[in-house]
Design a protein around this motif. Structure first.
Motif, PDB file in Angstrom:
ATOM      1  N   TYR A   1      -9.195 -23.319   7.529  1.00 33.46           N
ATOM      2  CA  TYR A   1      -7.957 -23.932   7.990  1.00 33.46           C
ATOM      3  C   TYR A   1      -7.807 -23.849   9.502  1.00 33.46           C
ATOM      4  O   TYR A   1      -6.708 -24.013  10.034  1.00 33.46           O
ATOM      5  N   GLY A   2      -8.905 -23.592  10.204  1.00 34.11           N
ATOM      6  CA  GLY A   2      -8.823 -23.429  11.640  1.00 34.11           C
ATOM      7  C   GLY A   2      -8.471 -22.003  12.022  1.00 34.11           C
ATOM      8  O   GLY A   2      -8.318 -21.128  11.168  1.00 34.11           O
ATOM      9  N   ARG A   3      -8.337 -21.777  13.306  1.00 32.36           N
ATOM     10  CA  ARG A   3      -8.026 -20.442  13.823  1.00 32.36           C
ATOM     11  C   ARG A   3      -6.642 -20.426  14.465  1.00 32.36           C
ATOM     12  O   ARG A   3      -6.191 -21.424  15.029  1.00 32.36           O
ATOM     13  N   GLY A   4      -5.993 -19.295  14.374  1.00 30.47           N
ATOM     14  CA  GLY A   4      -4.702 -19.080  15.004  1.00 30.47           C
ATOM     15  C   GLY A   4      -4.356 -17.613  14.914  1.00 30.47           C
ATOM     16  O   GLY A   4      -5.104 -16.817  14.338  1.00 30.47           O
ATOM     17  N   PRO A   5      -3.213 -17.201  15.444  1.00 33.32           N
ATOM     18  CA  PRO A   5      -2.825 -15.782  15.383  1.00 33.32           C
ATOM     19  C   PRO A   5      -2.795 -15.236  13.963  1.00 33.32           C
ATOM     20  O   PRO A   5      -3.110 -14.072  13.732  1.00 33.32           O
ATOM     21  N   GLU A   6      -2.407 -16.084  13.010  1.00 30.09           N
ATOM     22  CA  GLU A   6      -2.314 -15.625  11.623  1.00 30.09           C
ATOM     23  C   GLU A   6      -3.680 -15.306  11.020  1.00 30.09           C
ATOM     24  O   GLU A   6      -3.777 -14.519  10.072  1.00 30.09           O
ATOM     25  N   THR A   7      -4.739 -15.875  11.556  1.00 29.42           N
ATOM     26  CA  THR A   7      -6.072 -15.636  10.992  1.00 29.42           C
ATOM     27  C   THR A   7      -6.693 -14.347  11.485  1.00 29.42           C
ATOM     28  O   THR A   7      -7.805 -14.006  11.075  1.00 29.42           O
ATOM     29  N   GLU A   8      -5.986 -13.634  12.351  1.00 29.47           N
ATOM     30  CA  GLU A   8      -6.495 -12.347  12.826  1.00 29.47           C
ATOM     31  C   GLU A   8      -6.205 -11.216  11.848  1.00 29.47           C
ATOM     32  O   GLU A   8      -6.537 -10.064  12.104  1.00 29.47           O
ATOM     33  N   TYR A   9      -5.568 -11.536  10.741  1.00 28.69           N
ATOM     34  CA  TYR A   9      -5.318 -10.560   9.684  1.00 28.69           C
ATOM     35  C   TYR A   9      -6.439 -10.616   8.642  1.00 28.69           C
ATOM     36  O   TYR A   9      -7.204 -11.575   8.581  1.00 28.69           O
ATOM     37  N   SER A  10      -6.472  -9.598   7.798  1.00 27.91           N
ATOM     38  CA  SER A  10      -7.332  -9.648   6.616  1.00 27.91           C
ATOM     39  C   SER A  10      -6.777 -10.653   5.618  1.00 27.91           C
ATOM     40  O   SER A  10      -5.653 -11.155   5.756  1.00 27.91           O
ATOM     41  N   ASN A  11      -7.556 -10.952   4.589  1.00 23.13           N
ATOM     42  CA  ASN A  11      -7.120 -11.847   3.517  1.00 23.13           C
ATOM     43  C   ASN A  11      -6.464 -11.036   2.397  1.00 23.13           C
ATOM     44  O   ASN A  11      -7.103 -10.160   1.806  1.00 23.13           O
ATOM     45  N   PRO A  12      -5.199 -11.308   2.079  1.00 24.17           N
ATOM     46  CA  PRO A  12      -4.504 -10.506   1.067  1.00 24.17           C
ATOM     47  C   PRO A  12      -5.131 -10.520  -0.322  1.00 24.17           C
ATOM     48  O   PRO A  12      -5.251  -9.470  -0.946  1.00 24.17           O
TER      49      PRO A  12
END
Length: 277
Positions: A132-143
């Motif tokens: 889905y692209g990169r952004g600040p939210e993608t700096e987290y782990s995957n729940p």
């Protein structure tokens, strides 16, 4: 296959589809073991166990061997013939095989060590795949992969005895506060998360509370108790009513939208037992 099981007809319906993807045991000729949800090899193994089929059954034993055959010496599982080996795939397989009773197998012991050695900086687990692209939210782990890893570890000697697992629990509890979609695959906590659904192995309220209820780190935490209260608010005459069911399961009688489901209600009572309430 047991014939006296009260869910006999549903069991037979699931088994009748075992060749529909071109090979046996709900898989494809090139052995894509997660393809075809909710009638993939992975999903069907879970559903048959939900319906009381023991893992020792001939069919489930064969499914387990298919997954075990994908194990690699570093502890990961390669469940697709092409492409990379993703941590989320290993988490799916590890949790399924643990539920099937293979947690003491030396291969799975290596898989546990693989996850203990590879948490992300926030304590969870993630894949370096950004669909889905990169952004600040993608700096987290995957729940969801993190939840699946914890689901596997609840069968292990590491349960409530390993700091890395406490950190993973904390990551998931923090998501209850963050709520927004996070991780490379952007799992969120919104209206879809809050639905009581079947199959129940996804990132949803019931699965979230169920897995975390095994971990001492979560049991008295305010965030977990809020999630538990949200689940309890959905009880009708002490039963959980299904709010979403895959349309592809319409021929099965035990999981009908808008009706109480004995199997998921039993999962709720297991939560209560875990909490000694």
């Amino acid at each position: 296959m047991p014939t006296k099981n009260i869910y006999h007809h549903d069991i037979e319906e699931i088994i009748s589809l075992r060749h529909d993807q071109g090979a046996d045991y709900w898989t494809t000729p090139d052995s894509r073991l997660l393809k075809g949800s909710p009638f993939s090899a992975y999903d069907c193994a879970h559903m048959l166990m939900d319906l009381g089929v023991p893992p020792s059954d001939t069919i489930l034993s064969a499914v387990a061997e298919m997954f075990l055959d994908t194990w690699r010496p570093d502890g990961r599982f390669k469940i697709y013939p092409k492409g990379g080996i993703l941590p989320c795939h290993t988490a799916y397989v590890l949790s399924l095989l643990c539920r099937m009773g293979y947690q003491a197998d030396e291969r799975l012991q290596k898989s546990f060590l693989y996850f203990l050695d590879t948490p992300y900086t926030d304590g969870g687990w993630r894949c370096n795949k950004f669909s889905y692209g990169r952004g600040p939210e993608t700096e987290y782990s995957n729940p969801l992969p993190t939840l699946n890893v914890l689901d596997a570890f609840r069968f292990s000697q590491y349960l409530n005895n390993e700091l890395a697992l406490d950190r993973a629990v904390e990551f998931l509890l923090q998501h209850w506060v963050i709520r927004k979609p996070i991780g490379p695959c952007q799992y969120g906590i919104g209206s879809r998360f809050m639905r009581i659904e079947y199959p129940m192995m996804g990132y949803n309220l019931l699965n979230y509370v169920y897995v975390l209820s095994f971990y001492d780190k979560a049991k008295d935490d305010k965030r977990f108790l809020e999630a538990l209260k949200a689940l309890q608010d959905k009880l009708v005459d002490n039963q959980l009513v299904l709010e979403h069911v895959s349309p592809k399961l319409s021929k099965l009688t035990y999981c009908k939208k808008g009706q109480p489901c004995e199997i998921i209600t039993a999962r709720y009572h297991e939560i209560i037992s875990n909490l000694h309430l």
